[in-house]
Scaffold this motif. Structure first.
Motif, PDB file in Angstrom:
ATOM      1  N   ILE A 104       0.843  -1.195   0.000  1.00  0.00           N
ATOM      2  CA  ILE A 104       0.000   0.000   0.000  1.00  0.00           C
ATOM      3  C   ILE A 104       0.876   1.242   0.000  1.00  0.00           C
ATOM      4  CG2 ILE A 104      -1.787   1.258   1.256  1.00  0.00           C
ATOM      5  CD1 ILE A 104      -2.471  -1.454   2.640  1.00  0.00           C
ATOM      6  N   THR A 105       0.602   2.153  -0.911  1.00  0.00           N
ATOM      7  CA  THR A 105       1.358   3.400  -0.926  1.00  0.00           C
ATOM      8  C   THR A 105       1.014   4.229   0.309  1.00  0.00           C
ATOM      9  OG1 THR A 105      -0.354   4.475  -2.262  1.00  0.00           O
ATOM     10  CG2 THR A 105       1.545   3.542  -3.444  1.00  0.00           C
ATOM     11  N   ARG A 106       2.014   4.928   0.842  1.00  0.00           N
ATOM     12  CA  ARG A 106       1.764   5.843   1.962  1.00  0.00           C
ATOM     13  C   ARG A 106       0.956   7.046   1.499  1.00  0.00           C
ATOM     14  NH1 ARG A 106       4.595   5.145   6.687  1.00  0.00           N
ATOM     15  NH2 ARG A 106       6.191   3.538   6.626  1.00  0.00           N
ATOM     16  N   ARG A 107       1.303   7.554   0.341  1.00  0.00           N
ATOM     17  CA  ARG A 107       0.579   8.697  -0.224  1.00  0.00           C
ATOM     18  C   ARG A 107      -0.757   8.194  -0.754  1.00  0.00           C
ATOM     19  NH1 ARG A 107       0.542  11.489  -5.500  1.00  0.00           N
ATOM     20  NH2 ARG A 107       1.804   9.797  -6.372  1.00  0.00           N
ATOM     21  N   HIS A 108      -1.808   8.942  -0.474  1.00  0.00           N
ATOM     22  CA  HIS A 108      -3.128   8.561  -0.986  1.00  0.00           C
ATOM     23  C   HIS A 108      -3.169   8.879  -2.475  1.00  0.00           C
ATOM     24  CE1 HIS A 108      -7.388   7.572  -0.787  1.00  0.00           C
ATOM     25  NE2 HIS A 108      -7.514   8.492  -1.738  1.00  0.00           N
ATOM     26  N   VAL A 109      -3.097   7.826  -3.254  1.00  0.00           N
ATOM     27  CA  VAL A 109      -3.166   7.924  -4.709  1.00  0.00           C
ATOM     28  C   VAL A 109      -4.007   6.740  -5.174  1.00  0.00           C
ATOM     29  CG1 VAL A 109      -0.953   6.715  -4.988  1.00  0.00           C
ATOM     30  CG2 VAL A 109      -1.799   8.139  -6.826  1.00  0.00           C
ATOM     31  N   GLY A 110      -4.881   6.964  -6.133  1.00  0.00           N
ATOM     32  CA  GLY A 110      -5.803   5.911  -6.537  1.00  0.00           C
ATOM     33  C   GLY A 110      -5.242   4.923  -7.532  1.00  0.00           C
ATOM     34  N   SER A 111      -4.375   5.369  -8.406  1.00  0.00           N
ATOM     35  CA  SER A 111      -3.939   4.559  -9.533  1.00  0.00           C
ATOM     36  C   SER A 111      -2.427   4.361  -9.549  1.00  0.00           C
ATOM     37  CB  SER A 111      -4.356   5.258 -10.842  1.00  0.00           C
ATOM     38  OG  SER A 111      -3.803   4.601 -11.958  1.00  0.00           O
ATOM     39  N   TYR A 112      -2.020   3.188  -9.983  1.00  0.00           N
ATOM     40  CA  TYR A 112      -0.606   2.913 -10.196  1.00  0.00           C
ATOM     41  C   TYR A 112      -0.013   3.931 -11.160  1.00  0.00           C
ATOM     42  CZ  TYR A 112       3.634   0.528 -11.678  1.00  0.00           C
ATOM     43  OH  TYR A 112       4.940   0.232 -11.969  1.00  0.00           O
ATOM     44  N   PHE A 113      -0.813   4.376 -12.099  1.00  0.00           N
ATOM     45  CA  PHE A 113      -0.331   5.275 -13.144  1.00  0.00           C
ATOM     46  C   PHE A 113      -0.178   6.714 -12.658  1.00  0.00           C
ATOM     47  CE2 PHE A 113      -2.401   1.655 -15.105  1.00  0.00           C
ATOM     48  CZ  PHE A 113      -1.317   1.139 -15.808  1.00  0.00           C
ATOM     49  N   GLN A 114      -0.507   6.962 -11.400  1.00  0.00           N
ATOM     50  CA  GLN A 114      -0.297   8.267 -10.773  1.00  0.00           C
ATOM     51  C   GLN A 114       0.896   8.257  -9.824  1.00  0.00           C
ATOM     52  OE1 GLN A 114      -4.160   8.530  -8.933  1.00  0.00           O
ATOM     53  NE2 GLN A 114      -4.999   9.764 -10.594  1.00  0.00           N
ATOM     54  N   THR A 115       1.601   7.143  -9.743  1.00  0.00           N
ATOM     55  CA  THR A 115       2.722   7.042  -8.813  1.00  0.00           C
ATOM     56  C   THR A 115       3.976   7.693  -9.384  1.00  0.00           C
ATOM     57  OG1 THR A 115       3.337   4.857  -9.671  1.00  0.00           O
ATOM     58  CG2 THR A 115       1.897   4.914  -7.720  1.00  0.00           C
ATOM     59  N   THR A 116       4.866   8.034  -8.472  1.00  0.00           N
ATOM     60  CA  THR A 116       6.160   8.586  -8.853  1.00  0.00           C
ATOM     61  C   THR A 116       7.142   7.445  -9.129  1.00  0.00           C
ATOM     62  OG1 THR A 116       7.002   8.606  -6.588  1.00  0.00           O
ATOM     63  CG2 THR A 116       5.763  10.574  -7.324  1.00  0.00           C
ATOM     64  N   ILE A 143       0.415 -11.721  -8.662  1.00  0.00           N
ATOM     65  CA  ILE A 143       0.568 -10.314  -8.290  1.00  0.00           C
ATOM     66  C   ILE A 143      -0.509  -9.564  -9.052  1.00  0.00           C
ATOM     67  CG2 ILE A 143       2.067  -8.289  -8.354  1.00  0.00           C
ATOM     68  CD1 ILE A 143       4.438 -10.343  -8.518  1.00  0.00           C
ATOM     69  N   GLY A 144      -1.286  -8.733  -8.346  1.00  0.00           N
ATOM     70  CA  GLY A 144      -2.370  -8.061  -9.035  1.00  0.00           C
ATOM     71  C   GLY A 144      -2.667  -6.673  -8.513  1.00  0.00           C
ATOM     72  N   ILE A 145      -3.138  -5.834  -9.436  1.00  0.00           N
ATOM     73  CA  ILE A 145      -3.592  -4.482  -9.106  1.00  0.00           C
ATOM     74  C   ILE A 145      -4.951  -4.299  -9.771  1.00  0.00           C
ATOM     75  CG2 ILE A 145      -3.182  -2.008  -9.325  1.00  0.00           C
ATOM     76  CD1 ILE A 145      -0.192  -2.652  -9.723  1.00  0.00           C
ATOM     77  N   ASN A 146      -5.952  -3.940  -8.983  1.00  0.00           N
ATOM     78  CA  ASN A 146      -7.246  -3.544  -9.525  1.00  0.00           C
ATOM     79  C   ASN A 146      -7.187  -2.026  -9.638  1.00  0.00           C
ATOM     80  OD1 ASN A 146      -8.117  -6.248  -9.319  1.00  0.00           O
ATOM     81  ND2 ASN A 146      -8.678  -5.922  -7.191  1.00  0.00           N
ATOM     82  N   ASP A 147      -7.056  -1.520 -10.844  1.00  0.00           N
ATOM     83  CA  ASP A 147      -6.831  -0.094 -11.061  1.00  0.00           C
ATOM     84  C   ASP A 147      -8.075   0.539 -11.672  1.00  0.00           C
ATOM     85  OD1 ASP A 147      -5.752   2.462 -12.186  1.00  0.00           O
ATOM     86  OD2 ASP A 147      -3.857   1.627 -11.472  1.00  0.00           O
ATOM     87  N   GLY A 148      -8.904   1.123 -10.824  1.00  0.00           N
ATOM     88  CA  GLY A 148     -10.140   1.767 -11.249  1.00  0.00           C
ATOM     89  C   GLY A 148     -11.351   0.891 -10.988  1.00  0.00           C
ATOM     90  N   PRO A 149     -12.511   1.514 -10.802  1.00  0.00           N
ATOM     91  CA  PRO A 149     -13.737   0.761 -10.522  1.00  0.00           C
ATOM     92  C   PRO A 149     -14.068  -0.296 -11.573  1.00  0.00           C
ATOM     93  CG  PRO A 149     -14.087   3.089 -10.085  1.00  0.00           C
ATOM     94  CD  PRO A 149     -12.736   2.969 -10.746  1.00  0.00           C
ATOM     95  N   ALA A 150     -13.837  -0.017 -12.844  1.00  0.00           N
ATOM     96  CA  ALA A 150     -14.139  -0.991 -13.893  1.00  0.00           C
ATOM     97  C   ALA A 150     -13.259  -2.233 -13.778  1.00  0.00           C
ATOM     98  CB  ALA A 150     -13.978  -0.360 -15.277  1.00  0.00           C
ATOM     99  N   ALA A 151     -12.113  -2.092 -13.129  1.00  0.00           N
ATOM    100  CA  ALA A 151     -11.210  -3.224 -12.922  1.00  0.00           C
ATOM    101  C   ALA A 151     -11.449  -3.900 -11.578  1.00  0.00           C
ATOM    102  CB  ALA A 151      -9.763  -2.749 -13.016  1.00  0.00           C
ATOM    103  N   GLY A 152     -12.464  -3.451 -10.850  1.00  0.00           N
ATOM    104  CA  GLY A 152     -12.808  -4.085  -9.580  1.00  0.00           C
ATOM    105  C   GLY A 152     -12.231  -3.416  -8.353  1.00  0.00           C
ATOM    106  N   GLN A 153     -11.600  -2.260  -8.491  1.00  0.00           N
ATOM    107  CA  GLN A 153     -11.013  -1.576  -7.337  1.00  0.00           C
ATOM    108  C   GLN A 153     -12.138  -1.066  -6.438  1.00  0.00           C
ATOM    109  OE1 GLN A 153      -8.537   1.802  -8.315  1.00  0.00           O
ATOM    110  NE2 GLN A 153      -7.554   1.788  -6.319  1.00  0.00           N
ATOM    111  N   THR A 154     -12.138  -1.501  -5.174  1.00  0.00           N
ATOM    112  CA  THR A 154     -13.175  -1.081  -4.228  1.00  0.00           C
ATOM    113  C   THR A 154     -12.662  -0.089  -3.201  1.00  0.00           C
ATOM    114  OG1 THR A 154     -12.755  -3.025  -2.845  1.00  0.00           O
ATOM    115  CG2 THR A 154     -14.526  -3.196  -4.488  1.00  0.00           C
TER     116      THR A 154
END
Length: 125
Positions: A39-51, A80-91
């Motif tokens: 889990i990222t410490r910074r509140h970010v929703g998407s992997y594609f928003q990470t530094t 290994i999995g990431i649910n990125d966005g509601p359409a991908a199942g991210q809750t």
């Protein structure tokens, strides 16, 4: 940081490994024994928003979590999995990466792994 985010404020005793950018915790609703979240410490929703630094920490955390799982659970493989966005199942809209240890015999036919999200397209062999 949203008040209602369960990943923004984690109890210290839940953290199995951490660095400046991420924390590793046991999943509260494990799919397999040893299922962990990075889990990222910074509140970010998407992997594609990470530094770049956060992405490097995610990679280091996956290695650390794998070592913990091997030590405590002796799995035969991993998903290994990431649910990125509601359409991908991210809750939970806070980036988290699942490390799910897998065990010989835990599924009748594990071939295709994550492709079985859509079983009609999973069997490509």
């Amino acid at each position: 940081m949203p008040e209602d985010c369960p990943f923004c404020e984690l109890a210290a005793d839940r953290v199995l490994w951490s660095d400046d950018h991420v924390r590793v915790v046991a999943d509260g609703f494990p799919v397999t024994p040893g299922h962990m979240l990075i889990i990222t410490r910074r509140h970010v929703g998407s992997y594609f928003q990470t530094t770049d630094a956060e992405r490097a920490s995610i990679a280091a955390a996956l290695d650390a979590a794998k070592g913990l799982a091997e030590q405590d659970f002796q799995p035969d493989g991993f998903n290994i999995g990431i649910n990125d966005g509601p359409a991908a199942g991210q809750t939970v809209p806070h980036l988290h990466v699942h490390l799910m240890p897998r065990y010989a015999g835990d599924a009748e036919d594990p071939r295709g792994g994550v492709r079985w999200l859509f079983p009609q397209t999973a069997r490509y062999w």
